[in-house]
Design a protein around this motif. Structure first.
Motif, PDB file in Angstrom:
ATOM      1  N   TYR A   9       0.842  -1.192   0.000  1.00  0.00           N
ATOM      2  CA  TYR A   9       0.000   0.000   0.000  1.00  0.00           C
ATOM      3  C   TYR A   9       0.878   1.242   0.000  1.00  0.00           C
ATOM      4  O   TYR A   9       2.062   1.191   0.328  1.00  0.00           O
ATOM      5  CB  TYR A   9      -0.945   0.012   1.214  1.00  0.00           C
ATOM      6  CG  TYR A   9      -0.252   0.199   2.536  1.00  0.00           C
ATOM      7  CD1 TYR A   9       0.308  -0.876   3.201  1.00  0.00           C
ATOM      8  CD2 TYR A   9      -0.174   1.457   3.125  1.00  0.00           C
ATOM      9  CE1 TYR A   9       0.941  -0.712   4.406  1.00  0.00           C
ATOM     10  CE2 TYR A   9       0.460   1.634   4.341  1.00  0.00           C
ATOM     11  CZ  TYR A   9       1.019   0.547   4.980  1.00  0.00           C
ATOM     12  OH  TYR A   9       1.652   0.731   6.180  1.00  0.00           O
ATOM     13  N   THR A  10       0.260   2.351  -0.377  1.00  0.00           N
ATOM     14  CA  THR A  10       0.950   3.629  -0.364  1.00  0.00           C
ATOM     15  C   THR A  10       0.108   4.635   0.403  1.00  0.00           C
ATOM     16  O   THR A  10      -1.123   4.540   0.406  1.00  0.00           O
ATOM     17  CB  THR A  10       1.216   4.132  -1.795  1.00  0.00           C
ATOM     18  OG1 THR A  10       1.919   5.383  -1.723  1.00  0.00           O
ATOM     19  CG2 THR A  10      -0.070   4.339  -2.570  1.00  0.00           C
ATOM     20  N   ILE A  11       0.766   5.560   1.065  1.00  0.00           N
ATOM     21  CA  ILE A  11       0.036   6.622   1.762  1.00  0.00           C
ATOM     22  C   ILE A  11       0.391   7.973   1.180  1.00  0.00           C
ATOM     23  O   ILE A  11      -0.018   9.003   1.697  1.00  0.00           O
ATOM     24  CB  ILE A  11       0.328   6.603   3.285  1.00  0.00           C
ATOM     25  CG1 ILE A  11       1.820   6.714   3.550  1.00  0.00           C
ATOM     26  CG2 ILE A  11      -0.255   5.356   3.924  1.00  0.00           C
ATOM     27  CD1 ILE A  11       2.174   6.823   5.028  1.00  0.00           C
ATOM     28  N   ASN A  12       1.146   8.008   0.102  1.00  0.00           N
ATOM     29  CA  ASN A  12       1.526   9.292  -0.491  1.00  0.00           C
ATOM     30  C   ASN A  12       1.454   9.253  -2.010  1.00  0.00           C
ATOM     31  O   ASN A  12       2.346   9.740  -2.699  1.00  0.00           O
ATOM     32  CB  ASN A  12       2.898   9.740   0.011  1.00  0.00           C
ATOM     33  CG  ASN A  12       3.973   8.681  -0.240  1.00  0.00           C
ATOM     34  OD1 ASN A  12       3.744   7.746  -1.009  1.00  0.00           O
ATOM     35  ND2 ASN A  12       5.110   8.830   0.389  1.00  0.00           N
ATOM     36  N   TYR A  20       2.020  -4.543   3.375  1.00  0.00           N
ATOM     37  CA  TYR A  20       0.933  -4.624   4.343  1.00  0.00           C
ATOM     38  C   TYR A  20       1.116  -5.893   5.146  1.00  0.00           C
ATOM     39  O   TYR A  20       0.991  -6.999   4.655  1.00  0.00           O
ATOM     40  CB  TYR A  20      -0.418  -4.652   3.631  1.00  0.00           C
ATOM     41  CG  TYR A  20      -1.599  -4.704   4.556  1.00  0.00           C
ATOM     42  CD1 TYR A  20      -2.254  -3.552   4.932  1.00  0.00           C
ATOM     43  CD2 TYR A  20      -2.054  -5.915   5.056  1.00  0.00           C
ATOM     44  CE1 TYR A  20      -3.332  -3.594   5.783  1.00  0.00           C
ATOM     45  CE2 TYR A  20      -3.133  -5.977   5.914  1.00  0.00           C
ATOM     46  CZ  TYR A  20      -3.770  -4.813   6.269  1.00  0.00           C
ATOM     47  OH  TYR A  20      -4.832  -4.863   7.119  1.00  0.00           O
ATOM     48  N   ILE A  57      -7.495   3.426   8.245  1.00  0.00           N
ATOM     49  CA  ILE A  57      -7.068   4.637   7.551  1.00  0.00           C
ATOM     50  C   ILE A  57      -5.718   5.047   8.129  1.00  0.00           C
ATOM     51  O   ILE A  57      -5.596   5.236   9.343  1.00  0.00           O
ATOM     52  CB  ILE A  57      -8.093   5.767   7.752  1.00  0.00           C
ATOM     53  CG1 ILE A  57      -9.432   5.362   7.131  1.00  0.00           C
ATOM     54  CG2 ILE A  57      -7.580   7.079   7.151  1.00  0.00           C
ATOM     55  CD1 ILE A  57     -10.551   6.318   7.443  1.00  0.00           C
ATOM     56  N   PRO A  58      -4.692   5.174   7.285  1.00  0.00           N
ATOM     57  CA  PRO A  58      -3.370   5.552   7.801  1.00  0.00           C
ATOM     58  C   PRO A  58      -3.433   6.859   8.595  1.00  0.00           C
ATOM     59  O   PRO A  58      -3.941   7.862   8.096  1.00  0.00           O
ATOM     60  CB  PRO A  58      -2.528   5.721   6.533  1.00  0.00           C
ATOM     61  CG  PRO A  58      -3.194   4.848   5.526  1.00  0.00           C
ATOM     62  CD  PRO A  58      -4.665   4.927   5.839  1.00  0.00           C
ATOM     63  N   SER A  97      -2.786   1.422  11.312  1.00  0.00           N
ATOM     64  CA  SER A  97      -3.064   2.839  11.070  1.00  0.00           C
ATOM     65  C   SER A  97      -1.908   3.734  11.513  1.00  0.00           C
ATOM     66  O   SER A  97      -1.739   4.834  10.989  1.00  0.00           O
ATOM     67  CB  SER A  97      -4.355   3.262  11.764  1.00  0.00           C
ATOM     68  OG  SER A  97      -4.311   2.994  13.142  1.00  0.00           O
ATOM     69  N   MET A 100       3.868   3.927   9.937  1.00  0.00           N
ATOM     70  CA  MET A 100       4.184   4.800   8.808  1.00  0.00           C
ATOM     71  C   MET A 100       5.402   4.329   8.019  1.00  0.00           C
ATOM     72  O   MET A 100       5.608   4.759   6.894  1.00  0.00           O
ATOM     73  CB  MET A 100       4.454   6.229   9.314  1.00  0.00           C
ATOM     74  CG  MET A 100       3.288   6.842  10.029  1.00  0.00           C
ATOM     75  SD  MET A 100       1.918   7.141   8.896  1.00  0.00           S
ATOM     76  CE  MET A 100       0.526   6.825   9.963  1.00  0.00           C
ATOM     77  N   LEU A 117       2.558  12.948   7.101  1.00  0.00           N
ATOM     78  CA  LEU A 117       1.200  12.652   6.628  1.00  0.00           C
ATOM     79  C   LEU A 117       0.225  13.741   7.077  1.00  0.00           C
ATOM     80  O   LEU A 117      -0.656  14.149   6.323  1.00  0.00           O
ATOM     81  CB  LEU A 117       0.773  11.284   7.172  1.00  0.00           C
ATOM     82  CG  LEU A 117      -0.449  10.615   6.544  1.00  0.00           C
ATOM     83  CD1 LEU A 117      -0.200  10.355   5.065  1.00  0.00           C
ATOM     84  CD2 LEU A 117      -0.735   9.321   7.272  1.00  0.00           C
TER      85      LEU A 117
END
Ligand SMILES: [Ca+2]
Ligand SMILES: [Ca+2]
Length: 120
Positions: A9-12, A20, A57-58, A97, A100, A117
Protein backbone atom coordinates in the motif's frame (compact mmCIF):
# COMPACT_ATOMS: atom_id res chain seq x y z
CA UNK A 1 -1.73 -3.13 -4.78
CA UNK A 2 -1.75 -6.71 -5.98
CA UNK A 3 1.64 -8.29 -6.17
CA UNK A 4 3.39 -11.63 -6.26
CA UNK A 5 4.38 -11.45 -2.59
CA UNK A 6 1.44 -10.25 -0.56
CA UNK A 7 -0.20 -6.86 -0.37
CA UNK A 8 1.42 -3.45 -0.68
CA UNK A 9 0.00 0.00 0.00
CA UNK A 10 0.95 3.63 -0.36
CA UNK A 11 0.04 6.62 1.76
CA UNK A 12 1.53 9.29 -0.49
CA UNK A 13 0.14 8.69 -3.93
CA UNK A 14 2.62 6.01 -4.91
CA UNK A 15 5.88 7.73 -3.93
CA UNK A 16 6.60 5.02 -1.36
CA UNK A 17 5.13 1.55 -1.10
CA UNK A 18 4.89 -0.46 2.09
CA UNK A 19 4.28 -4.09 2.67
CA UNK A 20 0.93 -4.62 4.34
CA UNK A 21 1.67 -6.85 7.25
CA UNK A 22 -0.99 -8.69 9.06
CA UNK A 23 -1.41 -12.40 9.33
CA UNK A 24 -1.52 -12.63 5.56
CA UNK A 25 0.52 -15.30 3.84
CA UNK A 26 3.26 -14.46 1.39
CA UNK A 27 1.40 -15.49 -1.72
CA UNK A 28 0.26 -13.93 -4.96
CA UNK A 29 -2.87 -11.83 -4.35
CA UNK A 30 -5.35 -12.34 -7.15
CA UNK A 31 -8.37 -10.38 -5.91
CA UNK A 32 -9.37 -7.93 -3.18
CA UNK A 33 -12.86 -7.03 -2.00
CA UNK A 34 -13.33 -4.07 0.32
CA UNK A 35 -16.16 -4.32 2.83
CA UNK A 36 -16.15 -0.82 4.24
CA UNK A 37 -19.14 -1.27 6.55
CA UNK A 38 -17.47 -4.24 8.22
CA UNK A 39 -14.05 -2.58 8.17
CA UNK A 40 -12.37 -5.43 6.47
CA UNK A 41 -11.05 -6.56 3.17
CA UNK A 42 -11.24 -10.05 1.82
CA UNK A 43 -8.15 -11.11 -0.06
CA UNK A 44 -8.01 -14.03 -2.43
CA UNK A 45 -4.58 -15.56 -2.86
CA UNK A 46 -3.26 -18.05 -5.34
CA UNK A 47 -2.81 -21.34 -3.57
CA UNK A 48 -3.25 -20.10 0.00
CA UNK A 49 -7.00 -19.52 0.09
CA UNK A 50 -8.96 -16.42 1.03
CA UNK A 51 -8.04 -14.22 3.95
CA UNK A 52 -9.56 -11.25 5.66
CA UNK A 53 -7.72 -8.31 7.10
CA UNK A 54 -8.79 -5.14 8.86
CA UNK A 55 -9.11 -1.86 6.98
CA UNK A 56 -7.50 1.05 8.74
CA UNK A 57 -7.07 4.64 7.55
CA UNK A 58 -3.37 5.55 7.80
CA UNK A 59 -2.90 7.99 10.66
CA UNK A 60 -6.49 7.85 11.89
CA UNK A 61 -5.57 6.98 15.44
CA UNK A 62 -8.80 8.08 17.14
CA UNK A 63 -11.27 6.20 14.94
CA UNK A 64 -13.25 9.17 13.62
CA UNK A 65 -12.60 8.31 9.99
CA UNK A 66 -10.32 11.28 9.31
CA UNK A 67 -6.68 12.11 9.63
CA UNK A 68 -6.29 15.45 11.34
CA UNK A 69 -4.70 17.14 14.34
CA UNK A 70 -7.16 15.41 16.66
CA UNK A 71 -5.17 12.23 16.01
CA UNK A 72 -1.97 13.54 17.56
CA UNK A 73 -2.93 12.74 21.16
CA UNK A 74 -4.06 9.24 20.22
CA UNK A 75 -0.85 8.67 18.26
CA UNK A 76 1.25 9.71 21.24
CA UNK A 77 -0.85 7.49 23.51
CA UNK A 78 -0.35 4.55 21.17
CA UNK A 79 3.40 5.11 21.32
CA UNK A 80 3.73 5.74 25.02
CA UNK A 81 1.11 3.44 26.52
CA UNK A 82 -0.06 0.70 24.11
CA UNK A 83 -2.18 -1.03 26.77
CA UNK A 84 -4.10 2.13 27.55
CA UNK A 85 -4.49 2.79 23.83
CA UNK A 86 -6.07 -0.63 23.32
CA UNK A 87 -8.37 -0.02 26.27
CA UNK A 88 -9.58 3.30 24.81
CA UNK A 89 -9.71 2.15 21.18
CA UNK A 90 -10.41 -1.59 21.30
CA UNK A 91 -11.56 -1.76 17.66
CA UNK A 92 -8.53 -0.10 16.12
CA UNK A 93 -5.34 -1.54 14.72
CA UNK A 94 -2.55 0.88 15.64
CA UNK A 95 0.02 -1.47 14.11
CA UNK A 96 -1.68 -0.69 10.79
CA UNK A 97 -3.06 2.84 11.07
CA UNK A 98 0.00 4.10 12.94
CA UNK A 99 2.65 2.18 11.06
CA UNK A 100 4.18 4.80 8.81
CA UNK A 101 7.42 3.07 7.88
CA UNK A 102 6.00 -0.29 6.92
CA UNK A 103 7.65 -2.44 9.58
CA UNK A 104 4.36 -3.79 10.88
CA UNK A 105 4.35 -2.04 14.24
CA UNK A 106 3.74 1.34 15.81
CA UNK A 107 6.93 2.68 17.32
CA UNK A 108 9.10 5.78 17.46
CA UNK A 109 10.29 5.16 13.91
CA UNK A 110 6.82 6.20 12.76
CA UNK A 111 6.84 9.73 14.15
CA UNK A 112 8.36 11.43 11.11
CA UNK A 113 5.96 9.68 8.76
CA UNK A 114 2.98 10.63 10.90
CA UNK A 115 4.00 14.30 10.97
CA UNK A 116 4.61 14.21 7.22
CA UNK A 117 1.20 12.65 6.63
CA UNK A 118 -0.49 15.28 8.80
CA UNK A 119 1.12 18.06 6.83
CA UNK A 120 0.24 16.58 3.44
CA1 LIG B 1 -8.92 10.66 13.30
CA1 LIG C 1 6.38 1.23 12.17
Amino acid sequence: MRAENGLWYTINGGKNWYHYRSDLPYAPVVDIRLEIQRRRMVIATQGRGAWQAPIAIPGDMNDDGNLDFADINAFVLGLSDPEEYRRQYPNLYPEISGDMNGDGQLDFGDINGFVELLGA
